[in-house]
Design a protein around this motif. Structure first.
Motif, PDB file in Angstrom:
ATOM      1  N   ASP A 421       0.626  -7.827   2.867  1.00 42.37           N
ATOM      2  CA  ASP A 421      -0.364  -6.842   2.437  1.00 42.37           C
ATOM      3  C   ASP A 421      -0.012  -5.422   2.833  1.00 42.37           C
ATOM      4  OD1 ASP A 421      -3.531  -5.715   3.295  1.00 42.37           O
ATOM      5  OD2 ASP A 421      -3.076  -6.423   1.283  1.00 42.37           O
ATOM      6  N   GLN A 422       0.802  -5.247   3.870  1.00 41.84           N
ATOM      7  CA  GLN A 422       1.039  -3.928   4.447  1.00 41.84           C
ATOM      8  C   GLN A 422       2.201  -3.227   3.760  1.00 41.84           C
ATOM      9  OE1 GLN A 422      -0.942  -2.372   6.834  1.00 41.84           O
ATOM     10  NE2 GLN A 422       0.248  -0.613   6.122  1.00 41.84           N
ATOM     11  N   ARG A 515      -5.405  -3.520  -6.731  1.00 39.54           N
ATOM     12  CA  ARG A 515      -4.914  -3.508  -5.357  1.00 39.54           C
ATOM     13  C   ARG A 515      -3.905  -4.630  -5.135  1.00 39.54           C
ATOM     14  NH1 ARG A 515      -5.289  -5.716  -0.417  1.00 39.54           N
ATOM     15  NH2 ARG A 515      -5.550  -4.374   1.432  1.00 39.54           N
ATOM     16  N   SER A 517      -1.372  -3.955  -2.358  1.00 37.93           N
ATOM     17  CA  SER A 517      -1.010  -3.760  -0.950  1.00 37.93           C
ATOM     18  C   SER A 517      -1.798  -2.564  -0.436  1.00 37.93           C
ATOM     19  CB  SER A 517       0.502  -3.536  -0.788  1.00 37.93           C
ATOM     20  OG  SER A 517       0.916  -2.379  -1.495  1.00 37.93           O
ATOM     21  N   THR A 518      -1.589  -2.212   0.824  1.00 36.84           N
ATOM     22  CA  THR A 518      -2.338  -1.088   1.391  1.00 36.84           C
ATOM     23  C   THR A 518      -1.491  -0.297   2.378  1.00 36.84           C
ATOM     24  OG1 THR A 518      -4.362  -0.433   2.550  1.00 36.84           O
ATOM     25  CG2 THR A 518      -3.295  -2.481   3.277  1.00 36.84           C
ATOM     26  N   ASP A 526      -9.369   5.407   2.845  1.00 37.13           N
ATOM     27  CA  ASP A 526      -8.645   4.198   2.475  1.00 37.13           C
ATOM     28  C   ASP A 526      -7.596   4.525   1.424  1.00 37.13           C
ATOM     29  OD1 ASP A 526     -10.165   2.681   4.187  1.00 37.13           O
ATOM     30  OD2 ASP A 526     -11.599   2.056   2.635  1.00 37.13           O
ATOM     31  N   HIS A 527      -6.420   3.923   1.585  1.00 37.39           N
ATOM     32  CA  HIS A 527      -5.292   4.241   0.717  1.00 37.39           C
ATOM     33  C   HIS A 527      -4.572   2.938   0.367  1.00 37.39           C
ATOM     34  CE1 HIS A 527      -1.260   6.669   0.225  1.00 37.39           C
ATOM     35  NE2 HIS A 527      -1.619   6.026  -0.874  1.00 37.39           N
ATOM     36  N   ASP A 528      -4.910   2.394  -0.801  1.00 40.54           N
ATOM     37  CA  ASP A 528      -4.301   1.154  -1.264  1.00 40.54           C
ATOM     38  C   ASP A 528      -3.241   1.462  -2.312  1.00 40.54           C
ATOM     39  OD1 ASP A 528      -5.986  -0.267   0.428  1.00 40.54           O
ATOM     40  OD2 ASP A 528      -7.549  -0.463  -1.100  1.00 40.54           O
ATOM     41  N   TYR A 529      -2.555   0.412  -2.770  1.00 38.61           N
ATOM     42  CA  TYR A 529      -1.413   0.615  -3.671  1.00 38.61           C
ATOM     43  C   TYR A 529      -1.363  -0.513  -4.691  1.00 38.61           C
ATOM     44  CZ  TYR A 529       3.213   2.687  -4.651  1.00 38.61           C
ATOM     45  OH  TYR A 529       4.277   3.342  -5.213  1.00 38.61           O
ATOM     46  N   HIS A 534      -1.150   4.834  -6.495  1.00 45.23           N
ATOM     47  CA  HIS A 534      -1.968   4.964  -5.292  1.00 45.23           C
ATOM     48  C   HIS A 534      -3.428   4.766  -5.691  1.00 45.23           C
ATOM     49  CE1 HIS A 534       1.376   6.728  -2.920  1.00 45.23           C
ATOM     50  NE2 HIS A 534       1.747   7.208  -4.099  1.00 45.23           N
TER      51      HIS A 534
END
Length: 607
Positions: A421-422, A515, A517-518, A526-529, A534
């Motif tokens: 996830d990271q 979403r 990953s983050t 909050d900043h997800d990917y 982004h």
């Protein structure tokens, strides 16, 4: 992508007005200069196939410098291999193909220079003007920098100076103390007093010059000329006419696929938009929070706002930096839709059979997938936010031992297992997607982009930066017009369709903007990917809005708010100042742009 300004070899001009020195000379005020390396070749390219051995020539644009570069007269041989065509001139090369008897399509490749250290590929289409003769226009990326030097009297009576460079933000927030000793000015950095440079003041009639200025990171002295007022200094100030109140004008329709409308036509309140424009226009040039080069807004599929600042123009191509990373997963999706044998679970290392072995062998490498690259979860030792990481983009691009950046990246050691996830920000990993598309489609990346993205999106020109190997770099740095950059967001908002033509599948769009990953928290948000996008969440009033954005250094942003049928585009010059430009999307958008779409339209004066 990082654009590193190395050694600049041409002198410049700069410009002044009023503070008395020991000699009685006026040294305060505003000075301006331009630095331009030898201009890139541009003009009419002709390919003549009337003889057995084809030849090429280029009719250089009519400038004094270009006339001195007339090294590419008729007679340059053209190499042919079936429908493939190539030629090499002293100051550039062309590679393309005969698309049909009447048309040759390809790219002009301009060499690296002292400002831009990469080669760039620019599309060129040559049309038949008579039997077996084709003409097309070469428009290279110009290598020019503007410098504005402002000298002011501080409250304690001392002289201070700042240097503003809109193209690359070279001097950022550096402040210099200025000591005047007769006709010599000594500039010393307030944070690092030992970092200093000097200038000699010369008067010639009514004009004044600073000469012999050895600026940091420049190889030869620079000259500066004075006498400018701020209201004349476009590039130092945002616009010549800083309207107060702001006078809105509807964008003009062009032959580029955009329909236009007014803000009121699409239900946008002009009042918060006017407030936003005034924030951009009325800034302290010495402490500028909003060095925004362009701001564009589209709603309901129509372009409704188009404003340019600091001398940038609507036909001028602007770097996207890392915002163009988002094109890499798009190309993967297009290749997949067209039958290429790649998908999200495709193993990465198996897609590079040209390499027989890799450094730092690790069984975890075989598990890295295309999805891991698109979500920045590859596990490779690649972190652009860590200057000591071997996979850091600057580290990779500055090393010279391995010019093949695909091989360099694949040789990196593993820092962790792939997937999860990271996310860890890694330009080199996104760039590998370009190599996978190249190998799966057997296409040079700029050519594949031209056929599958530029043509259907009605993008007529671009500058695609190349790696030392000659392959297209997919990690960032593409130049597009801001109107064309905005099309990327509109394409995804439309589910993969532009003006009725499907470019990529709806399924790919939905997965790309979901979403995957983050990055965790970035500046408190909050900043997800997704796949190259982004992902953000905005709270405005009692409502939450989802947004997805392509973002790049300096403030190159294309952001989509699906619930409001809204696409917003910024280009900017806040390079190396992440906390500044990142807030344009996390603060300006929810404070002013989203409210414009959710409040009652309020007509304002127009120009």
């Amino acid at each position: 992508m990082s654009l590193r300004v190395l050694l600049v070899t041409i002198g410049a001009f700069l410009f002044i007005p009023t503070v008395k020195g020991e000699t009685g000379s006026d040294v305060g005020g505003l000075w301006q200069g331009q630095i331009q390396v030898t201009p890139q070749i541009g003009g009419e390219l002709t390919i003549d196939g009337r003889k057995a051995k084809w030849e090429a020539s280029i009719n250089l644009e009519a400038s004094a410098i270009n006339r001195r570069l007339q090294t590419s007269r008729a007679g340059t041989p053209v190499q042919r291999d079936k429908d493939r065509i190539s030629l090499v001139l002293p100051n550039g090369e062309f590679r393309g193909r005969l698309a049909d008897p009447r048309t040759i399509v390809g790219h002009w490749i301009q060499p690296a220079n002292k400002i831009y250290n990469n080669r760039y590929a620019t599309p060129v289409e040559l049309s038949q003007v008579r039997k077996q003769v084709w003409d097309g226009n070469v428009e290279p990326l110009e290598a020019q920098l503007n410098l504005w030097l402002s000298i002011r009297r501080a409250q304690d009576g001392s002289l201070t100076a700042v240097i503003h460079n809109p193209e690359l933000n070279l001097f950022r927030r550096n402040v210099y103390r200025v000591a005047l000793h007769y006709n010599t000015l000594v500039f010393s950095d307030t944070k690092s007093p030992n970092d200093r440079f000097e200038a000699t003041l010369i008067t010639s009639g009514q004009e004044r010059f600073l000469t012999g200025v050895q600026l940091p990171n420049f190889s030869t002295p620079t000259s500066f000329r004075g006498g400018w007022k701020e209201e004349q200094a476009l590039g130092f100030v945002p616009q010549f006419d800083r309207y107060d109140p702001y006078l809105y004008s509807k964008p003009i329709e062009q032959d580029d696929g955009w329909k236009t409308a007014s803000l009121n036509d699409v239900g946008l309140d002009q009042k918060p938009i006017s407030e936003l424009i005034c924030k951009i226009l009325h800034v302290d040039p010495l402490d500028n929070r909003f060095p925004i080069h362009s701001l564009l807004i589209a709603r309901h599929g129509k372009l409704v706002l188009e404003e340019y600042f600091y001398g940038f123009k609507k036909e001028e191509l602007h770097t996207m930096r890392s915002a163009s990373k988002t094109f890499a997963p798009l190309l993967v999706g297009i290749a997949r839709d067209r039958g290429a044998k790649i998908d999200i679970d495709t193993q990465v290392y198996a897609q590079f059979p040209e390499y027989k072995q890799f450094a730092n062998p690790d069984p975890r490498k075989t598990k890295i997938t295309v999805r891991d690259l698109m979500t920045m979860t590859s596990g490779l030792t690649c972190d652009d936010n860590d200057e000591n990481s071997p996979g850091n983009e600057d580290v990779m691009q500055q090393q010279t031992a391995q010019p093949d950046w695909y091989k360099y990246t694949l040789d990196l050691p593993m820092a962790r297992g792939p997937g999860g996830d990271q996310a860890v920000y890694c330009s080199a990993g996104i760039n590998l997607l370009g190599g996978i598309v190249r190998n799966a489609t057997h296409s040079w990346l700029p050519e594949f982009f031209y056929e599958t993205v530029a043509k259907p999106l009605q993008i007529k020109t671009y500058h695609w930066n190349l790696m030392p190997s000659g392959d297209g770099y997919a990690g960032g740095g593409l130049y597009l017009r801001p109107r064309d950059q905005l099309k990327l967001g509109q394409l995804y908002l439309n589910g993969g369709v532009w003006n009725g033509r499907r470019v990529v599948s709806k399924d790919w769009v939905e997965r790309s903007t979901s979403r995957q990953s983050t990055f965790g928290q970035t500046l408190g948000a909050d900043h997800d990917y997704g796949y190259g996008w982004h992902l953000y969440h905005f709270e405005v009033g009692n409502h939450g809005y989802r947004g997805y954005a392509a973002g790049g250094n300096g403030g190159q942003i294309v952001i989509v708010i699906p619930d409001l049928d809204l696409v917003v585009g910024f280009t900017g010059g806040a390079y190396g100042e992440f906390p500044k430009w990142y807030k344009w999307q996390t603060e300006l958008l929810p404070q002013l742009i989203i409210p414009a779409a959710t409040s009652t339209p309020d007509p304002l004066p127009q120009r």
